[in-house]
Write an enzyme that holds these catalytic residues in place. Structure first.
Site, PDB file in Angstrom:
ATOM      1  N   ASP A 136       0.866  -1.186   0.000  1.00 57.35           N
ATOM      2  CA  ASP A 136       0.000   0.000   0.000  1.00 57.35           C
ATOM      3  C   ASP A 136       0.901   1.235   0.000  1.00 57.35           C
ATOM      4  O   ASP A 136       1.766   1.375   0.866  1.00 57.35           O
ATOM      5  CB  ASP A 136      -0.883  -0.034   1.264  1.00 57.35           C
ATOM      6  CG  ASP A 136      -1.881   1.110   1.298  1.00 57.35           C
ATOM      7  OD1 ASP A 136      -1.980   1.850   0.298  1.00 57.35           O
ATOM      8  OD2 ASP A 136      -2.540   1.268   2.335  1.00 57.35           O
ATOM      9  N   ASP A 172      -3.323   2.121  -5.636  1.00 56.34           N
ATOM     10  CA  ASP A 172      -2.078   2.094  -4.844  1.00 56.34           C
ATOM     11  C   ASP A 172      -1.937   0.874  -3.952  1.00 56.34           C
ATOM     12  O   ASP A 172      -1.100   0.857  -3.061  1.00 56.34           O
ATOM     13  CB  ASP A 172      -1.959   3.378  -4.006  1.00 56.34           C
ATOM     14  CG  ASP A 172      -2.706   3.298  -2.685  1.00 56.34           C
ATOM     15  OD1 ASP A 172      -3.776   2.663  -2.637  1.00 56.34           O
ATOM     16  OD2 ASP A 172      -2.203   3.859  -1.704  1.00 56.34           O
ATOM     17  N   GLU A 173      -2.732  -0.157  -4.202  1.00 51.06           N
ATOM     18  CA  GLU A 173      -2.785  -1.253  -3.242  1.00 51.06           C
ATOM     19  C   GLU A 173      -2.998  -2.591  -3.943  1.00 51.06           C
ATOM     20  O   GLU A 173      -3.799  -2.670  -4.872  1.00 51.06           O
ATOM     21  CB  GLU A 173      -4.004  -0.985  -2.348  1.00 51.06           C
ATOM     22  CG  GLU A 173      -3.974  -1.549  -1.001  1.00 51.06           C
ATOM     23  CD  GLU A 173      -5.288  -1.224  -0.287  1.00 51.06           C
ATOM     24  OE1 GLU A 173      -5.728  -2.057   0.487  1.00 51.06           O
ATOM     25  OE2 GLU A 173      -5.878  -0.152  -0.547  1.00 51.06           O
TER      26      GLU A 173
HETATM   27  P1  TTP Z   1      -5.374   4.897   0.800  1.00 53.96           P
HETATM   28  O1  TTP Z   1      -4.332   3.886   0.537  1.00 53.96           O
HETATM   29  O2  TTP Z   1      -6.565   4.501   1.629  1.00 53.96           O
HETATM   30  O3  TTP Z   1      -4.746   6.159   1.540  1.00 53.96           O
HETATM   31  P2  TTP Z   1      -3.363   6.867   1.270  1.00 53.96           P
HETATM   32  O4  TTP Z   1      -2.500   6.093   0.342  1.00 53.96           O
HETATM   33  O5  TTP Z   1      -3.609   8.288   0.885  1.00 53.96           O
HETATM   34  O6  TTP Z   1      -2.718   6.902   2.729  1.00 53.96           O
HETATM   35  P3  TTP Z   1      -2.077   5.674   3.544  1.00 53.96           P
HETATM   36  O7  TTP Z   1      -0.641   6.059   3.747  1.00 53.96           O
HETATM   37  O8  TTP Z   1      -2.833   5.652   4.834  1.00 53.96           O
HETATM   38  O9  TTP Z   1      -2.251   4.440   2.726  1.00 53.96           O
HETATM   39  O10 TTP Z   1      -5.932   5.456  -0.570  1.00 53.96           O
HETATM   40  C1  TTP Z   1      -5.125   5.615  -1.707  1.00 53.96           C
HETATM   41  C2  TTP Z   1      -5.552   6.827  -2.488  1.00 53.96           C
HETATM   42  O11 TTP Z   1      -6.924   6.721  -2.841  1.00 53.96           O
HETATM   43  C3  TTP Z   1      -5.415   8.114  -1.724  1.00 53.96           C
HETATM   44  O12 TTP Z   1      -4.116   8.675  -1.801  1.00 53.96           O
HETATM   45  C4  TTP Z   1      -6.473   8.972  -2.353  1.00 53.96           C
HETATM   46  C5  TTP Z   1      -7.542   8.002  -2.815  1.00 53.96           C
HETATM   47  N1  TTP Z   1      -8.686   8.032  -1.871  1.00 53.96           N
HETATM   48  C6  TTP Z   1      -9.753   8.889  -2.155  1.00 53.96           C
HETATM   49  O13 TTP Z   1      -9.780   9.555  -3.205  1.00 53.96           O
HETATM   50  N2  TTP Z   1     -10.781   8.960  -1.266  1.00 53.96           N
HETATM   51  C7  TTP Z   1     -10.802   8.261  -0.081  1.00 53.96           C
HETATM   52  O14 TTP Z   1     -11.740   8.355   0.725  1.00 53.96           O
HETATM   53  C8  TTP Z   1      -9.684   7.384   0.199  1.00 53.96           C
HETATM   54  C9  TTP Z   1      -9.659   6.587   1.481  1.00 53.96           C
HETATM   55  C10 TTP Z   1      -8.659   7.309  -0.728  1.00 53.96           C
HETATM   56 MG    MG Z   2      -2.206   4.013   0.508  1.00 54.74          MG
END
Ligand code: TTP
Ligand code: MG
Length: 365
Positions: A8, A103-104
């Site tokens: 992630d 991203d995951e």
């Molecule tokens: P995530 O992997 O949930 O969050 P993140 O990568 O920003 O932070 P973390 O370090 O905690 O993993 O989500 C990936 C991307 O998806 C995030 O950068 C933006 C998008 N996203 C949205 O557009 N809306 C949302 O509600 C979420 C949770 C994510």
């Molecule tokens: Mg993330």
């Protein structure tokens, strides 16, 4: 025992923006809709999170919490591009990839004898390819792999070894269980269940009464069990058998023996599969190789199968051998894995006019 990796990216959209404008690096940054428009944030960087700013929060509220917040409008093309690079990195390490979002992803690396070594390599590879940090976890199943990737975030790396699963899960908050949302969390709390250990000491009848079938899943999770498979697109398009060796080989008698074994196993698997799925038509045969430096290469070629014939992979033995030798010639390194397989026609592909025999090569390096 399975070996599942979960990767992630760290504050993905925000990190891409900081990468492209390094002056933002130590400032609180969010990506999302403009203020005073009732829009919300997609995400925020870790600096902004210190102020309680997070994904899905209205931009105006975020600015109240963090008046210096820099809000950047999203550039989805950039995130898409970075995402493609990341998924390209995953494909270097395994075919068993379940993408969850930009991203995951889950990666099944059960075939690896030294899976822990892969974690650092994948992180370094992602950093080299995208200039972005990721967090990565390894565990015996999807549920724990996802928790592992989150455990040391950001830029984290964490392994949950099979022998530590029980002590590890005991301490976990029930809100980390897949499928536990706000409603089930309330019910669990009303039963005084806060950790996974508390689930173990709760009567299965009570769990069944409140959660029905899902109660059974809760008990499994509490014991660190999660049977969910990594589901890939590739899986539906190909069938292959691969083997990882205890030592690395150059071409020679031992590798020939392994080739014959893999071919035999593929024949058995295909017979069974085609009996159960008589409509599937084979389009290509393929050979995969992983070298001692973990790099992968594969080659495939279209074959012509007469519709009324029972498919026999042994008829393609020479061609498979040719593809494999072709892979081996790409590097002067010994190999640690070989695989043989077939690719099926997709439902929407036309089966005609494709019987010439070009050699398609996919190189991942
Ligand atoms: P995530 O992997 O949930 O969050 P993140 O990568 O920003 O932070 P973390 O370090 O905690 O993993 O989500 C990936 C991307 O998806 C995030 O950068 C933006 C998008 N996203 C949205 O557009 N809306 C949302 O509600 C979420 C949770 C994510
Ligand atoms: Mg993330």
């Amino acid at each position: 025992m399975k070996k599942i990796i979960h990767v992630d990216m760290d504050c993905f959209y925000a990190q891409v923006e900081m990468r492209d404008n390094p002056s933002l690096k130590n400032l609180p940054v969010a990506v999302g809709g403009a203020p005073k428009t009732r829009s919300v944030l997609c995400t925020s960087n870790y600096e902004a999170r210190k102020f309680g700013v997070k994904a899905a929060m209205p931009t105006d509220l975020a600015i109240k919490k963090c008046p210096h917040l820099i809000v950047i409008p999203p550039n989805f093309n950039k995130y898409q591009q970075a995402s493609e690079l990341i998924h390209h990195v995953f494909a270097k390490y395994t075919d068993l990839i379940e993408p969850l979002s930009l991203d995951e992803a889950y990666l099944d690396v059960s075939h690896e004898s030294h899976a822990t070594l892969l974690l650092k390599k994948i992180k370094e590879d992602i950093l080299r390819e995208t200039d972005l940090t990721s967090s990565i976890g390894l565990a015996p199943n999807k549920f724990l792999a996802k928790i592992a990737s989150d455990w040391k975030k950001p830029d984290g790396l964490f392994v949950i070894r099979p022998e530590h699963v029980h002590s590890f899960v005991d301490q976990l908050d029930v809100k980390l269980i897949p499928g536990v949302g706000q409603k089930s969390l309330q019910v669990l709390h009303s039963l005084n269940i806060k950790t996974l250990k508390d689930i173990k000491s709760t009567s299965p009848h009570v769990l069944n009464e409140y959660f029905g079938k899902y109660g059974h899943d809760l008990i499994n999770y509490a014991h660190g069990i999660d049977e969910r498979e990594v589901i890939t697109e590739w899986e539906r398009k190909t069938l292959s058998v691969e083997t990882t060796f205890l030592k690395d080989y150059f071409w020679g008698e031992e590798l020939k023996t392994h080739f014959a074994d893999v071919l035999l196993e593929l024949g058995l698997r295909l017979d069974e599969y085609l009996t159960n799925n008589p409509d599937r038509k084979i389009k290509k045969i393929l050979a995969k190789t992983r070298f001692s430096d973990f790099s992968r290469t594969s080659a495939e070629t279209i074959i012509r199968v007469k519709n009324d014939e029972k498919f026999n992979i042994n008829e393609y033995q020479d061609q498979l051998l040719y593809l494999l030798r072709n892979n081996l010639d790409k590097k002067t390194l010994p190999v640690r894995l070989i695989g043989l397989g077939v690719r099926f026609y997709c439902d929407n592909e036309i089966n005609n006019n494709e019987w010439q025999l070009p050699l398609f090569e996919h190189e991942y390096n």
